[in-house]
Design a protein around this motif. Structure first.
Motif, PDB file in Angstrom:
ATOM      1  N   ILE A 231      -3.530   7.842 -12.848  1.00  0.00           N
ATOM      2  CA  ILE A 231      -4.857   8.229 -12.381  1.00  0.00           C
ATOM      3  C   ILE A 231      -4.733   8.759 -10.968  1.00  0.00           C
ATOM      4  CG2 ILE A 231      -7.187   7.462 -11.855  1.00  0.00           C
ATOM      5  CD1 ILE A 231      -6.660   7.576 -14.798  1.00  0.00           C
ATOM      6  N   PHE A 232      -5.240   9.948 -10.743  1.00  0.00           N
ATOM      7  CA  PHE A 232      -5.115  10.588  -9.434  1.00  0.00           C
ATOM      8  C   PHE A 232      -5.973   9.859  -8.399  1.00  0.00           C
ATOM      9  CE2 PHE A 232      -6.823  13.749  -6.399  1.00  0.00           C
ATOM     10  CZ  PHE A 232      -5.642  14.077  -5.765  1.00  0.00           C
ATOM     11  N   ASP A 233      -5.432   9.763  -7.191  1.00  0.00           N
ATOM     12  CA  ASP A 233      -6.150   9.222  -6.040  1.00  0.00           C
ATOM     13  C   ASP A 233      -6.571   7.770  -6.270  1.00  0.00           C
ATOM     14  OD1 ASP A 233      -7.086   9.340  -3.476  1.00  0.00           O
ATOM     15  OD2 ASP A 233      -9.009  10.264  -3.971  1.00  0.00           O
ATOM     16  N   SER A 234      -5.638   6.967  -6.807  1.00  0.00           N
ATOM     17  CA  SER A 234      -5.915   5.542  -7.020  1.00  0.00           C
ATOM     18  C   SER A 234      -5.500   4.738  -5.793  1.00  0.00           C
ATOM     19  CB  SER A 234      -5.172   5.026  -8.246  1.00  0.00           C
ATOM     20  OG  SER A 234      -5.598   5.686  -9.414  1.00  0.00           O
ATOM     21  N   ASP A 235      -6.183   3.638  -5.583  1.00  0.00           N
ATOM     22  CA  ASP A 235      -5.879   2.741  -4.465  1.00  0.00           C
ATOM     23  C   ASP A 235      -4.844   1.729  -4.932  1.00  0.00           C
ATOM     24  OD1 ASP A 235      -5.841   1.333  -2.127  1.00  0.00           O
ATOM     25  OD2 ASP A 235      -7.841   0.461  -2.338  1.00  0.00           O
ATOM     26  N   VAL A 236      -3.566   2.105  -4.842  1.00  0.00           N
ATOM     27  CA  VAL A 236      -2.500   1.257  -5.366  1.00  0.00           C
ATOM     28  C   VAL A 236      -2.425  -0.057  -4.580  1.00  0.00           C
ATOM     29  CG1 VAL A 236      -0.063   1.183  -5.952  1.00  0.00           C
ATOM     30  CG2 VAL A 236      -1.278   3.362  -5.962  1.00  0.00           C
ATOM     31  N   LYS A 237      -2.476   0.035  -3.274  1.00  0.00           N
ATOM     32  CA  LYS A 237      -2.349  -1.166  -2.456  1.00  0.00           C
ATOM     33  C   LYS A 237      -3.510  -2.113  -2.680  1.00  0.00           C
ATOM     34  CE  LYS A 237      -1.549  -2.651   2.316  1.00  0.00           C
ATOM     35  NZ  LYS A 237      -1.376  -2.205   3.719  1.00  0.00           N
ATOM     36  N   GLY A 238      -4.717  -1.576  -2.760  1.00  0.00           N
ATOM     37  CA  GLY A 238      -5.872  -2.444  -2.974  1.00  0.00           C
ATOM     38  C   GLY A 238      -5.877  -3.093  -4.345  1.00  0.00           C
ATOM     39  N   ASP A 239      -5.393  -2.379  -5.367  1.00  0.00           N
ATOM     40  CA  ASP A 239      -5.383  -2.940  -6.714  1.00  0.00           C
ATOM     41  C   ASP A 239      -4.303  -3.996  -6.899  1.00  0.00           C
ATOM     42  OD1 ASP A 239      -7.488  -1.319  -7.327  1.00  0.00           O
ATOM     43  OD2 ASP A 239      -6.287   0.210  -8.341  1.00  0.00           O
ATOM     44  N   LEU A 240      -3.170  -3.845  -6.225  1.00  0.00           N
ATOM     45  CA  LEU A 240      -2.062  -4.782  -6.398  1.00  0.00           C
ATOM     46  C   LEU A 240      -2.034  -5.885  -5.354  1.00  0.00           C
ATOM     47  CD1 LEU A 240       0.860  -2.321  -7.246  1.00  0.00           C
ATOM     48  CD2 LEU A 240      -0.421  -3.760  -8.826  1.00  0.00           C
ATOM     49  N   GLN A 241      -2.907  -5.830  -4.372  1.00  0.00           N
ATOM     50  CA  GLN A 241      -2.828  -6.768  -3.264  1.00  0.00           C
ATOM     51  C   GLN A 241      -3.085  -8.203  -3.705  1.00  0.00           C
ATOM     52  OE1 GLN A 241      -5.146  -5.478   0.045  1.00  0.00           O
ATOM     53  NE2 GLN A 241      -3.821  -6.487   1.527  1.00  0.00           N
ATOM     54  N   GLY A 242      -3.968  -8.404  -4.675  1.00  0.00           N
ATOM     55  CA  GLY A 242      -4.253  -9.764  -5.116  1.00  0.00           C
ATOM     56  C   GLY A 242      -3.288 -10.299  -6.146  1.00  0.00           C
ATOM     57  N   LEU A 243      -2.349  -9.468  -6.622  1.00  0.00           N
ATOM     58  CA  LEU A 243      -1.414  -9.898  -7.656  1.00  0.00           C
ATOM     59  C   LEU A 243      -0.015 -10.148  -7.121  1.00  0.00           C
ATOM     60  CD1 LEU A 243      -2.437  -7.452 -10.538  1.00  0.00           C
ATOM     61  CD2 LEU A 243      -2.964  -9.897 -10.373  1.00  0.00           C
ATOM     62  N   LEU A 244       0.416  -9.399  -6.130  1.00  0.00           N
ATOM     63  CA  LEU A 244       1.771  -9.502  -5.609  1.00  0.00           C
ATOM     64  C   LEU A 244       1.777 -10.063  -4.208  1.00  0.00           C
ATOM     65  CD1 LEU A 244       3.211  -6.038  -6.775  1.00  0.00           C
ATOM     66  CD2 LEU A 244       3.331  -8.234  -7.961  1.00  0.00           C
ATOM     67  N   ALA A 245       2.871 -10.739  -3.873  1.00  0.00           N
ATOM     68  CA  ALA A 245       3.056 -11.200  -2.504  1.00  0.00           C
ATOM     69  C   ALA A 245       3.266 -10.008  -1.575  1.00  0.00           C
ATOM     70  CB  ALA A 245       4.237 -12.155  -2.437  1.00  0.00           C
ATOM     71  N   GLU A 246       3.134 -10.269  -0.284  1.00  0.00           N
ATOM     72  CA  GLU A 246       3.180  -9.179   0.685  1.00  0.00           C
ATOM     73  C   GLU A 246       4.522  -8.470   0.672  1.00  0.00           C
ATOM     74  OE1 GLU A 246       1.413  -6.668   3.368  1.00  0.00           O
ATOM     75  OE2 GLU A 246       0.486  -8.333   2.286  1.00  0.00           O
ATOM     76  N   ASP A 247       5.625  -9.234   0.610  1.00  0.00           N
ATOM     77  CA  ASP A 247       6.938  -8.587   0.613  1.00  0.00           C
ATOM     78  C   ASP A 247       7.200  -7.848  -0.691  1.00  0.00           C
ATOM     79  OD1 ASP A 247       6.856 -10.925  -0.764  1.00  0.00           O
ATOM     80  OD2 ASP A 247       8.809 -11.670  -0.099  1.00  0.00           O
ATOM     81  N   ASP A 248       6.762  -8.426  -1.826  1.00  0.00           N
ATOM     82  CA  ASP A 248       6.910  -7.709  -3.099  1.00  0.00           C
ATOM     83  C   ASP A 248       6.062  -6.442  -3.130  1.00  0.00           C
ATOM     84  OD1 ASP A 248       8.548  -9.752  -3.874  1.00  0.00           O
ATOM     85  OD2 ASP A 248       7.029 -10.815  -5.029  1.00  0.00           O
ATOM     86  N   LEU A 249       4.873  -6.508  -2.557  1.00  0.00           N
ATOM     87  CA  LEU A 249       4.002  -5.336  -2.526  1.00  0.00           C
ATOM     88  C   LEU A 249       4.611  -4.224  -1.694  1.00  0.00           C
ATOM     89  CD1 LEU A 249       1.302  -4.033  -3.275  1.00  0.00           C
ATOM     90  CD2 LEU A 249       0.287  -5.151  -1.274  1.00  0.00           C
ATOM     91  N   ASN A 250       5.257  -4.572  -0.597  1.00  0.00           N
ATOM     92  CA  ASN A 250       5.900  -3.541   0.227  1.00  0.00           C
ATOM     93  C   ASN A 250       7.039  -2.855  -0.522  1.00  0.00           C
ATOM     94  OD1 ASN A 250       4.180  -4.119   2.367  1.00  0.00           O
ATOM     95  ND2 ASN A 250       5.557  -5.664   3.219  1.00  0.00           N
ATOM     96  N   VAL A 251       7.796  -3.626  -1.305  1.00  0.00           N
ATOM     97  CA  VAL A 251       8.884  -3.031  -2.092  1.00  0.00           C
ATOM     98  C   VAL A 251       8.313  -2.081  -3.148  1.00  0.00           C
ATOM     99  CG1 VAL A 251      10.772  -3.533  -3.671  1.00  0.00           C
ATOM    100  CG2 VAL A 251      10.423  -4.974  -1.674  1.00  0.00           C
ATOM    101  N   VAL A 252       7.237  -2.495  -3.801  1.00  0.00           N
ATOM    102  CA  VAL A 252       6.638  -1.658  -4.846  1.00  0.00           C
ATOM    103  C   VAL A 252       6.060  -0.388  -4.243  1.00  0.00           C
ATOM    104  CG1 VAL A 252       4.802  -1.548  -6.570  1.00  0.00           C
ATOM    105  CG2 VAL A 252       6.212  -3.590  -6.380  1.00  0.00           C
ATOM    106  N   LEU A 253       5.370  -0.506  -3.107  1.00  0.00           N
ATOM    107  CA  LEU A 253       4.772   0.671  -2.483  1.00  0.00           C
ATOM    108  C   LEU A 253       5.825   1.647  -1.980  1.00  0.00           C
ATOM    109  CD1 LEU A 253       1.825  -0.938  -0.459  1.00  0.00           C
ATOM    110  CD2 LEU A 253       1.722   0.265  -2.647  1.00  0.00           C
ATOM    111  N   ALA A 254       6.990   1.139  -1.573  1.00  0.00           N
ATOM    112  CA  ALA A 254       8.056   2.030  -1.105  1.00  0.00           C
ATOM    113  C   ALA A 254       8.788   2.712  -2.242  1.00  0.00           C
ATOM    114  CB  ALA A 254       9.050   1.240  -0.250  1.00  0.00           C
TER     115      ALA A 254
END
Length: 420
Positions: A231-254
């Protein structure tokens, strides 16, 4: 004295490689590509300082319709419940649909072509009225011969688009079913038992509990990451923030491919989980539905219906309605204006619906489906903990005074004799 002739280069022998100079070893290695890199995009053309006001006025309506259409694409669609289905099949639905026509995305996107063809029909009617000796008229026989071809084009276009929509829906159902199945297997994984000193019994080993909870969160995060991937222009960080830990989220976003990154988290977590090999292989086989879902979704997003078919349908519709006022003038006169309007609105609306559902994922309630999966897994976990606590309390209860009274069994030998 003549200079010595240079030595000819030593030919390379088959099966041996010549080592490059040592300075070249410091260069970075690049992965071989099957095709050359795409050329850089051309620089954006500078806007003229004084744009033509006529062109700006003519492009205002299409720009307005496109802006509304793109804004409506990003709207989140809900899942139907009993009340929604009741309203959907209501006998008043036709009136409701008619009154909400101006808020329909498909109808609003028809404003530019329908208004243009209606204005062109009015211009032809005006010309034929002012200059009847030079009126633009023609026989209706070509229209009678080509009408079935236009109908078949529209039908096949809509059916092909709905086939893509149905394929995308089925792919998402398989992904969600696989995620629910894998999460259920992780939740029902029995803890290893060991004897703790001083307890006089066997206790559950809870060392895997943090890893199991993290693994369940990874499984729940995969559909969300896949939704944001397509889906174009999705808020990836906002959608995954409540599911993944901060360090895991940084790895996924990178990561460049976030769904595959989460699959790697799931795969390595399964390897670290204390499981027998048979059950681990069964769980890892569930990841194939995730990979299949990624492949289907990327294929649907990257490969549209053959463009030649889409362009042929569009050109056929345009030429049909450009010549419609000329064909109908002798029989209809000024009625060609409303006739052209009705024909353009009807046929272009069918073609527009086919274009909208050709891209299936904005039409699906993906956010609601991901939330439904999350809520169901959390509810199952809560029920599992409650049932487990209740059963543990029953099994550890002192049986000296009464024997399983809560289950209705006799509490003494005298009652057993009465039952016998």
């Amino acid at each position: 004295m003549a200079a010595p002739s240079p030595k000819p280069p030593t030919p390379r022998r088959r099966g041996h490689h010549q080592h490059p100079p040592s300075s070249t070893f410091t260069r970075r290695l690049h992965v071989a590509r099957c095709s050359p890199d795409p050329p850089p995009p051309p620089p954006p053309a500078s806007m003229p300082p004084n744009p033509n006001p006529v062109l700006s006025l003519l492009s205002a309506v299409p720009d307005w319709a496109d802006a509304i259409q793109e804004r409506r694409v990003r709207d989140r669609r809900p899942l139907y419940d009993h009340a929604a289905w009741r309203e959907h099949r209501s006998s008043r639905r036709h009136l409701r649909h008619l009154l909400t026509s101006l808020s329909s995305r498909a109808i609003l996107s028809l404003a530019p072509p329908v208004s243009a063809f209606t204005a062109f029909a009015a211009a032809i009617a005006t010309y034929n009225t002012l200059l009847p000796a030079y009126a633009l008229t023609a026989s209706s026989l070509p229209y009678q011969l080509t009408a079935p071809a236009l109908a078949l084009l529209l039908v096949f276009r809509t059916e092909a688009s709905y086939a893509r929509f149905d394929e995308g829906r089925k792919a998402w159902m398989r992904v969600l079913a696989g995620a629910a199945d894998l999460a259920g297997m992780v939740m029902h994984h029995p803890n290893n038992l060991h004897t703790r000193p001083g307890t006089g019994g066997r206790q559950a080993d809870d060392d895997d509990d943090p890893l199991r909870r993290a693994l369940i969160n990874y499984i729940l995060a995969f559909p969300v990451a896949l939704k944001c991937h397509i889906i174009f222009d999705s808020d990836v960080k906002g959608d995954l923030q409540g599911l993944l830990a901060e360090d895991d989220l940084n790895v996924v976003l990178a990561s460049k491919h976030r769904p595959r990154c989460i699959i790697e988290f799931i795969s390595q977590s399964l390897q670290m989980l204390d499981l027998d090999e048979q059950k681990r292989s069964i769980m890892e086989s569930k990841l194939s539905c995730f990979l299949e879902g990624i492949g289907v979704c990327e294929q649907l997003m990257g490969i549209p219906i053959p463009l030649s078919y889409t362009r042929l349908t569009s050109r056929f519709l345009v030429l049909w309605h450009l010549t419609l006022p000329v064909i109908l003038w002798e029989e209809c006169k000024w009625i060609v204006v409303p006739a052209t309007f009705i024909s353009a609105a009807s046929l272009f609306c069918i073609e527009e619906v086919g274009v909208l559902i050709e891209e299936p994922f904005p039409m699906l309630a993906l956010d609601a489906l991901c939330k439904q999966l999350h809520d169901s897994i959390k509810d199952v976990m809560a029920v599992q903990n409650s049932v487990h606590s209740r059963l543990v309390a029953k099994t550890t209860k002192d049986h000296r005074g009464s024997r399983c009274e809560n289950n209705g069994w006799p509490s003494s030998k005298r009652e057993e004799a009465k039952i016998d």
